[in-house]
Design a protein around this motif. Sequence first.
Motif, short mmCIF file in Angstrom:
data_model
loop_
_atom_site.label_atom_id
_atom_site.label_comp_id
_atom_site.label_asym_id
_atom_site.label_seq_id
_atom_site.Cartn_x
_atom_site.Cartn_y
_atom_site.Cartn_z
N TYR A 63 38.30 40.85 44.61
CA TYR A 63 36.92 40.44 44.81
C TYR A 63 36.53 39.49 43.69
N SER A 64 35.28 39.07 43.69
CA SER A 64 34.74 38.27 42.60
C SER A 64 33.59 39.04 41.98
N GLN A 65 33.02 38.49 40.92
CA GLN A 65 31.88 39.14 40.28
C GLN A 65 30.72 39.27 41.27
N ALA A 66 30.58 38.30 42.14
CA ALA A 66 29.46 38.31 43.09
C ALA A 66 29.70 39.23 44.28
N THR A 67 30.97 39.51 44.62
CA THR A 67 31.26 40.29 45.83
C THR A 67 31.78 41.69 45.56
N ILE A 68 31.96 42.06 44.28
CA ILE A 68 32.56 43.35 43.96
C ILE A 68 31.74 44.52 44.50
N LYS A 69 30.44 44.31 44.72
CA LYS A 69 29.61 45.39 45.27
C LYS A 69 30.06 45.82 46.67
N GLN A 70 30.91 45.01 47.32
CA GLN A 70 31.40 45.36 48.64
C GLN A 70 32.55 46.36 48.58
N CYS A 71 33.06 46.62 47.37
CA CYS A 71 34.19 47.54 47.21
C CYS A 71 33.88 48.92 47.77
N SER A 83 36.12 54.69 44.66
CA SER A 83 36.39 53.28 44.47
C SER A 83 36.95 53.12 43.06
N ILE A 84 38.03 52.39 42.94
CA ILE A 84 38.70 52.17 41.66
C ILE A 84 38.67 50.67 41.39
N ILE A 85 38.00 50.26 40.29
CA ILE A 85 37.76 48.85 40.05
C ILE A 85 38.28 48.47 38.67
N CYS A 91 39.93 45.93 43.66
CA CYS A 91 39.43 47.22 44.16
C CYS A 91 40.54 47.98 44.88
N TRP A 92 40.63 49.28 44.56
CA TRP A 92 41.49 50.21 45.29
C TRP A 92 40.61 51.31 45.87
N CYS A 93 41.11 51.95 46.92
CA CYS A 93 40.42 53.09 47.52
C CYS A 93 41.29 54.33 47.37
N SER A 94 40.67 55.48 47.18
CA SER A 94 41.42 56.72 47.06
C SER A 94 40.53 57.89 47.43
N ILE A 95 41.15 59.00 47.79
CA ILE A 95 40.41 60.25 47.97
C ILE A 95 41.02 61.34 47.10
N SER A 96 42.06 60.98 46.33
CA SER A 96 42.72 61.95 45.46
C SER A 96 41.96 62.10 44.15
N THR A 97 41.57 63.33 43.84
CA THR A 97 40.80 63.60 42.62
C THR A 97 41.64 63.26 41.39
N PRO A 98 41.12 62.44 40.49
CA PRO A 98 41.92 62.05 39.32
C PRO A 98 42.27 63.24 38.43
N HIS A 114 42.52 47.46 29.86
CA HIS A 114 43.60 47.77 30.79
C HIS A 114 43.24 48.92 31.73
N GLY A 115 42.08 49.53 31.55
CA GLY A 115 41.69 50.70 32.35
C GLY A 115 41.06 50.32 33.67
N ALA A 116 40.70 51.35 34.44
CA ALA A 116 40.04 51.16 35.73
C ALA A 116 38.82 52.06 35.80
N ALA A 117 37.71 51.49 36.22
CA ALA A 117 36.47 52.25 36.40
C ALA A 117 36.54 52.98 37.74
N VAL A 118 36.27 54.29 37.72
CA VAL A 118 36.38 55.10 38.94
C VAL A 118 34.99 55.61 39.32
N PHE A 119 34.61 55.37 40.57
CA PHE A 119 33.30 55.76 41.09
C PHE A 119 33.48 56.70 42.27
N PHE A 120 32.66 57.75 42.30
CA PHE A 120 32.65 58.74 43.38
C PHE A 120 31.54 58.39 44.35
N HIS A 121 31.84 58.38 45.64
CA HIS A 121 30.87 57.97 46.66
C HIS A 121 29.91 59.12 46.97
N HIS A 122 29.00 59.33 46.07
CA HIS A 122 28.04 60.42 46.19
C HIS A 122 26.72 59.89 46.71
#
Length: 433
Positions: A63-71, A83-85, A91-98, A114-122
């Motif tokens: 994605y880009s900075q402007a479109t990352i919200k679509q992740c 969502s893993i960004i 962007c990656w998608c997962s349902i496996s609990t880290p 080098h890390g990835a920000a992980v968001f839960f779809h709550h």
Amino acid sequence: MRVCMLLLLWVPYLYLLPHAGADSSSNADPPITTAMFGSYLGCFDLSRMLYLKGVEGQQGKQYSQATIKQCMPDCSTKGYSLSIITPDYRCWCSISTPDAGAQEPESACSHNGHGAAVFFHHAAASAQHCRLAPIPFTPKHMQAVHNAQYVSYDDILQAMTVKMEGSSGTQVMVDGSSQLYGQVEVTAMVSSSPGILTAFQWLDADVPAMVESDPADGISFKFINDHPGAPNSIWIEAAGRGTRTSELLLMQSQYQKLLGLGSDSKTSNTLLVYTIFWQPHQIVWAVNGVPVFIRTSDSMKVAGGTKQVAGQNYTSPNRPCQISFSISAAAQGKNPFGGQLAATEPPYYSQFTDLRRIFCTKDTAGSDDEPSNAPRKGPAWLYMGAEWDWTSSKRQQKDASKEKVLAHQLLKPLPGPTKLLPGRYKGFTVVGS
């Protein structure tokens, strides 16, 4: 305010109104808010995230900075809970609990990190803080409510084994596991003897254990070996106010194909990972990181296919539920669910390990200045310079400079649990790792 909060519960992608001082000119893009990404769980080592499922394959989607919200919506529509960004807007998608041991310092998710920000779809991401809350399989955390002598624990493997002798089984409730919405996951290997029913469930916390109650809520993985299935079958169901509205039978050959397993891999000889993702508007059941059943008010999606069920009764569980594990004999009578108990020699065993949770709590502030459970924003590069919006009206009255200071404080990493012991799967086959 109450109307807004109700809308946020059901439509997690809504924009929040910018507070005073935000750019509201007609040429400005709407500010990006936490509701667009979900609840921030933290910064993680991307290489240690299991069962990554990218929108466009294992490499994720750029994605880009402007479109990352679509992740988030891209992942959510396929039943994924995470969502893993990465800082390069992939962007990656997962349902496996880290794994909590894979969490990195927040500095790893800086713009060049080098890390990835992980968001839960709550659904209530703008009002609640979600966090990893693993629970170890120890007598301190488990409560055997029936035949405690049939439950044993392995400190090395961090595992719990439940046993059935003759026609007498056991049930274990997990202390402190009651919650309303979130995610729970366990790794299991279960008995394949006909007539033996093993279950991993979220059960109505208001209903006593071992008691059948018509108005009870519940979400379940049940492992059956006969009617209506065959040995090594998976039965999926949910009930709202006691009315079963979601049922699916996965036979051995079906889940082997869905998960890419060999013909010899089955529930009784292979440790598989079972995940339940529960929200007000849907429930998702996943095995080894693959969403196998998605239930919403107007549709059922079964492993990639969609069946419209408009007009059928559907009530999502909407009361706090507690985690439960059990092994028991099928009910007696003609063609009982799970089949007749086999004449083979008991005892029968099922084993569980690696119990993980995502637990969300309301914003219960210790003070107006620094709430202890406030939702966290995540990396600044996701928000294109937009200011953090405390949804509380009291905090909106604070001056902008103080808000920035508080937001910075909340970005500090949460204290994580001790890393799981290495080699906890020694002697077992872990599929999909």
